[in-house]
Design a protein around this motif. Structure first.
Motif, PDB file in Angstrom:
ATOM      1  N   ASP A  40      46.778   9.497  52.401  1.00 40.57           N
ATOM      2  CA  ASP A  40      45.864   8.743  53.259  1.00 40.57           C
ATOM      3  C   ASP A  40      44.401   9.124  53.067  1.00 40.57           C
ATOM      4  O   ASP A  40      43.520   8.331  53.361  1.00 40.57           O
ATOM      5  CB  ASP A  40      46.248   8.942  54.731  1.00 40.57           C
ATOM      6  CG  ASP A  40      47.620   8.368  55.045  1.00 40.57           C
ATOM      7  OD1 ASP A  40      47.879   7.229  54.631  1.00 40.57           O
ATOM      8  OD2 ASP A  40      48.431   9.066  55.677  1.00 40.57           O
ATOM      9  N   THR A  41      44.149  10.324  52.615  1.00 40.83           N
ATOM     10  CA  THR A  41      42.762  10.768  52.473  1.00 40.83           C
ATOM     11  C   THR A  41      42.675  11.852  51.412  1.00 40.83           C
ATOM     12  O   THR A  41      43.621  12.636  51.264  1.00 40.83           O
ATOM     13  CB  THR A  41      42.229  11.301  53.822  1.00 40.83           C
ATOM     14  OG1 THR A  41      40.850  11.629  53.694  1.00 40.83           O
ATOM     15  CG2 THR A  41      42.994  12.526  54.278  1.00 40.83           C
ATOM     16  N   PRO A  42      41.574  11.911  50.656  1.00 40.96           N
ATOM     17  CA  PRO A  42      41.450  12.950  49.632  1.00 40.96           C
ATOM     18  C   PRO A  42      41.261  14.330  50.254  1.00 40.96           C
ATOM     19  O   PRO A  42      41.016  14.459  51.459  1.00 40.96           O
ATOM     20  CB  PRO A  42      40.222  12.508  48.835  1.00 40.96           C
ATOM     21  CG  PRO A  42      39.420  11.689  49.792  1.00 40.96           C
ATOM     22  CD  PRO A  42      40.424  10.987  50.654  1.00 40.96           C
ATOM     23  N   ILE A  43      41.359  15.366  49.432  1.00 38.27           N
ATOM     24  CA  ILE A  43      41.285  16.737  49.906  1.00 38.27           C
ATOM     25  C   ILE A  43      40.352  17.521  48.993  1.00 38.27           C
ATOM     26  O   ILE A  43      40.225  17.209  47.811  1.00 38.27           O
ATOM     27  CB  ILE A  43      42.701  17.369  49.917  1.00 38.27           C
ATOM     28  CG1 ILE A  43      42.731  18.706  50.645  1.00 38.27           C
ATOM     29  CG2 ILE A  43      43.219  17.536  48.482  1.00 38.27           C
ATOM     30  CD1 ILE A  43      44.150  19.251  50.831  1.00 38.27           C
ATOM     31  N   ASN A  44      39.687  18.531  49.538  1.00 41.47           N
ATOM     32  CA  ASN A  44      38.867  19.369  48.661  1.00 41.47           C
ATOM     33  C   ASN A  44      39.743  20.441  48.023  1.00 41.47           C
ATOM     34  O   ASN A  44      40.805  20.795  48.526  1.00 41.47           O
ATOM     35  CB  ASN A  44      37.664  19.970  49.411  1.00 41.47           C
ATOM     36  CG  ASN A  44      38.049  21.047  50.397  1.00 41.47           C
ATOM     37  OD1 ASN A  44      38.480  22.133  50.032  1.00 41.47           O
ATOM     38  ND2 ASN A  44      37.871  20.753  51.686  1.00 41.47           N
ATOM     39  N   GLN A  46      39.484  23.638  47.591  1.00 37.92           N
ATOM     40  CA  GLN A  46      39.730  24.886  48.316  1.00 37.92           C
ATOM     41  C   GLN A  46      40.821  24.698  49.354  1.00 37.92           C
ATOM     42  O   GLN A  46      41.703  25.554  49.516  1.00 37.92           O
ATOM     43  CB  GLN A  46      38.448  25.369  48.994  1.00 37.92           C
ATOM     44  CG  GLN A  46      38.599  26.708  49.723  1.00 37.92           C
ATOM     45  CD  GLN A  46      38.930  27.852  48.766  1.00 37.92           C
ATOM     46  OE1 GLN A  46      38.120  28.215  47.923  1.00 37.92           O
ATOM     47  NE2 GLN A  46      40.138  28.424  48.889  1.00 37.92           N
ATOM     48  N   ALA A  47      40.797  23.559  50.058  1.00 40.96           N
ATOM     49  CA  ALA A  47      41.834  23.288  51.051  1.00 40.96           C
ATOM     50  C   ALA A  47      43.192  23.151  50.383  1.00 40.96           C
ATOM     51  O   ALA A  47      44.209  23.594  50.924  1.00 40.96           O
ATOM     52  CB  ALA A  47      41.490  22.018  51.831  1.00 40.96           C
ATOM     53  N   LEU A  48      43.207  22.547  49.199  1.00 41.50           N
ATOM     54  CA  LEU A  48      44.463  22.413  48.471  1.00 41.50           C
ATOM     55  C   LEU A  48      44.990  23.781  48.065  1.00 41.50           C
ATOM     56  O   LEU A  48      46.189  24.071  48.213  1.00 41.50           O
ATOM     57  CB  LEU A  48      44.258  21.529  47.234  1.00 41.50           C
ATOM     58  CG  LEU A  48      45.486  21.279  46.354  1.00 41.50           C
ATOM     59  CD1 LEU A  48      46.603  20.617  47.156  1.00 41.50           C
ATOM     60  CD2 LEU A  48      45.111  20.421  45.146  1.00 41.50           C
ATOM     61  N   ALA A  49      44.105  24.639  47.581  1.00 44.69           N
ATOM     62  CA  ALA A  49      44.514  25.996  47.208  1.00 44.69           C
ATOM     63  C   ALA A  49      45.051  26.748  48.424  1.00 44.69           C
ATOM     64  O   ALA A  49      46.077  27.433  48.345  1.00 44.69           O
ATOM     65  CB  ALA A  49      43.337  26.742  46.588  1.00 44.69           C
ATOM     66  N   ASN A  50      44.368  26.617  49.546  1.00 44.43           N
ATOM     67  CA  ASN A  50      44.810  27.294  50.773  1.00 44.43           C
ATOM     68  C   ASN A  50      46.205  26.817  51.199  1.00 44.43           C
ATOM     69  O   ASN A  50      47.042  27.616  51.630  1.00 44.43           O
ATOM     70  CB  ASN A  50      43.815  27.045  51.905  1.00 44.43           C
ATOM     71  CG  ASN A  50      42.470  27.718  51.650  1.00 44.43           C
ATOM     72  OD1 ASN A  50      42.349  28.581  50.779  1.00 44.43           O
ATOM     73  ND2 ASN A  50      41.455  27.308  52.384  1.00 44.43           N
ATOM     74  N   SER A  51      46.447  25.512  51.100  1.00 44.60           N
ATOM     75  CA  SER A  51      47.732  24.961  51.532  1.00 44.60           C
ATOM     76  C   SER A  51      48.872  25.434  50.635  1.00 44.60           C
ATOM     77  O   SER A  51      50.025  25.474  51.049  1.00 44.60           O
ATOM     78  CB  SER A  51      47.677  23.426  51.541  1.00 44.60           C
ATOM     79  OG  SER A  51      47.590  22.903  50.225  1.00 44.60           O
ATOM     80  N   LEU A  52      48.529  25.789  49.398  1.00 39.98           N
ATOM     81  CA  LEU A  52      49.528  26.296  48.456  1.00 39.98           C
ATOM     82  C   LEU A  52      49.630  27.816  48.464  1.00 39.98           C
ATOM     83  O   LEU A  52      50.483  28.390  47.800  1.00 39.98           O
ATOM     84  CB  LEU A  52      49.171  25.823  47.037  1.00 39.98           C
ATOM     85  CG  LEU A  52      49.355  24.334  46.752  1.00 39.98           C
ATOM     86  CD1 LEU A  52      48.540  23.923  45.538  1.00 39.98           C
ATOM     87  CD2 LEU A  52      50.828  24.015  46.544  1.00 39.98           C
ATOM     88  N   ASP A  53      48.709  28.448  49.201  1.00 38.92           N
ATOM     89  CA  ASP A  53      48.647  29.909  49.271  1.00 38.92           C
ATOM     90  C   ASP A  53      48.464  30.529  47.886  1.00 38.92           C
ATOM     91  O   ASP A  53      49.141  31.493  47.515  1.00 38.92           O
ATOM     92  CB  ASP A  53      49.898  30.470  49.939  1.00 38.92           C
ATOM     93  CG  ASP A  53      49.729  31.939  50.360  1.00 38.92           C
ATOM     94  OD1 ASP A  53      48.572  32.328  50.615  1.00 38.92           O
ATOM     95  OD2 ASP A  53      50.739  32.665  50.422  1.00 38.92           O
ATOM     96  N   GLY A  81      23.981  22.201  50.746  1.00 39.28           N
ATOM     97  CA  GLY A  81      23.196  22.064  49.525  1.00 39.28           C
ATOM     98  C   GLY A  81      23.998  22.012  48.238  1.00 39.28           C
ATOM     99  O   GLY A  81      23.436  21.871  47.153  1.00 39.28           O
ATOM    100  N   THR A  82      25.321  22.128  48.344  1.00 38.95           N
ATOM    101  CA  THR A  82      26.160  22.056  47.149  1.00 38.95           C
ATOM    102  C   THR A  82      27.026  20.801  47.204  1.00 38.95           C
ATOM    103  O   THR A  82      27.231  20.214  48.273  1.00 38.95           O
ATOM    104  CB  THR A  82      27.064  23.293  47.021  1.00 38.95           C
ATOM    105  OG1 THR A  82      27.946  23.345  48.148  1.00 38.95           O
ATOM    106  CG2 THR A  82      26.231  24.559  46.987  1.00 38.95           C
ATOM    107  N   ARG A  83      27.527  20.437  46.057  1.00 41.15           N
ATOM    108  CA  ARG A  83      28.349  19.230  45.963  1.00 41.15           C
ATOM    109  C   ARG A  83      29.828  19.606  46.046  1.00 41.15           C
ATOM    110  O   ARG A  83      30.298  20.457  45.298  1.00 41.15           O
ATOM    111  CB  ARG A  83      28.057  18.522  44.634  1.00 41.15           C
ATOM    112  CG  ARG A  83      28.786  17.213  44.431  1.00 41.15           C
ATOM    113  CD  ARG A  83      28.243  16.521  43.192  1.00 41.15           C
ATOM    114  NE  ARG A  83      28.378  17.368  42.018  1.00 41.15           N
ATOM    115  CZ  ARG A  83      29.429  17.351  41.199  1.00 41.15           C
ATOM    116  NH1 ARG A  83      30.429  16.541  41.441  1.00 41.15           N
ATOM    117  NH2 ARG A  83      29.481  18.141  40.143  1.00 41.15           N
ATOM    118  N   MET A  84      30.543  18.993  46.975  1.00 42.20           N
ATOM    119  CA  MET A  84      31.968  19.249  47.139  1.00 42.20           C
ATOM    120  C   MET A  84      32.751  18.009  46.731  1.00 42.20           C
ATOM    121  O   MET A  84      32.496  16.911  47.224  1.00 42.20           O
ATOM    122  CB  MET A  84      32.305  19.627  48.582  1.00 42.20           C
ATOM    123  CG  MET A  84      33.786  19.939  48.802  1.00 42.20           C
ATOM    124  SD  MET A  84      34.151  20.521  50.483  1.00 42.20           S
ATOM    125  CE  MET A  84      33.824  19.011  51.412  1.00 42.20           C
TER     126      MET A  84
END
Length: 207
Positions: A40-44, A46-53, A81-84
Motif C-alpha cells: 500500500d505504501t513505499p518504505i525507507n 532503514q525501516a526495512l532493515a529494522n523490520s528484518l533485524d 537536509g538529506t534525501r531519503m
C-alpha cells in the motif's frame, strides 16, 4: 495504492538469478518483507532493515548487488537536509518461474513466501480452500481458452504434482510457459475483493 483484487503476473527468470535467490535465505527474507510491507505504501531502507533485524549496510549490499531488479524508488523525501528514498517492489504482483529437467517448474513468489520447485513448495493457490479456489477458477478460466487442457498440458502439471481439480495458478503456469519463447508475461486478474490469499498475507504483516 494497489488494487485489493488478486492479480497474478508470471514471467521468466534466468536459472542463475533464480539459484542466487533460492539458495540464499537472507535474500528470500528481504524479498518477502519488501513485497508484503509495500503493498500500500513505499518504505525507507532503514525501516526495512529494522523490520528484518539486520544491519542497514547488509540490506543495502543485497539490494544493490543481488536484488536490484526487484525494487524501485517510488518517492523521495527531504529529511534534515538529506534525501531519503522510499522504495517498493518494482513489480508487486510478479511471480517468476524457470524450467528445469523433466518439465520441472521452479518459482520465486515473494508475496507468498514461496521459493523453489513447485513439486515441493506448491503454489500460492494451495493456501486457499477448495471452495475459494473454485470461485477464483471461474475468473481464471475466462482469461484463457475454454477448451479442456491437452494431455501434454496435464502431463506438465502432473510432473509438478499438480492434479485436478486445478487452481488458477496451474492455468497461469501453463500460459507462462507457452509465453517464454516470445518473452511474454502471463497476467490474470481475478476481481475478487475478498481474495482469501491476500487477506491472509496482509494479516501476516499486520497491515
Amino acid at each position: 495504492m494497489l488494487t485489493s483484487d488478486c492479480r497474478i503476473e508470471i514471467s521468466y527468470i534466468d536459472p542463475e538469478t533464480y539459484t542466487s535467490i533460492v539458495n540464499h535465505d537472507p535474500r528470500k527474507r528481504i524479498l518477502t518483507k519488501l513485497y508484503r510491507s509495500t503493498r500500500d505504501t513505499p518504505i525507507n531502507k532503514q525501516a526495512l532493515a529494522n523490520s528484518l533485524d539486520i544491519e542497514y549496510h547488509q540490506l543495502i549490499y543485497q539490494l544493490n548487488h543481488h536484488l536490484r531488479d526487484f525494487w524501485a524508488i517510488k518517492e523521495e523525501q527531504k529529511v534534515r537536509g538529506t534525501r531519503m528514498e522510499l522504495i517498493a517492489a518494482a513489480n508487486p504482483y510478479e511471480i517468476l518461474i524457470t524450467i528445469g529437467k523433466d518439465q520441472g517448474i521452479f518459482l520465486v513468489d515473494p508475496l507468498a513466501d514461496l521459493y523453489g520447485a513447485v513439486v515441493k513448495v506448491g503454489t500460492r493457490c494451495d493456501q486457499c480452500s477448495s471452495m475459494e479456489a473454485e470461485q477464483c477458477m471461474n475468473f481464471a478460466q475466462s482469461r484463457f481458452a475454454s477448451e479442456a487442457l491437452s494431455q501434454a498440458e496435464m502431463n506438465v502439471l502432473a510432473a509438478n504434482n499438480r492434479h485436478p481439480p486445478y487452481r488458477p495458478m496451474d492455468l497461469a503456469l501453463l500460459a507462462a510457459i507457452k509465453g517464454i519463447p516470445e518473452g511474454q508475461k502471463c497476467v490474470i486478474d481475478i476481481p475478487c475483493q475478498t481474495c482469501a490469499f491476500l487477506r491472509r498475507t496482509i494479516r501476516i504483516e499486520g497491515l
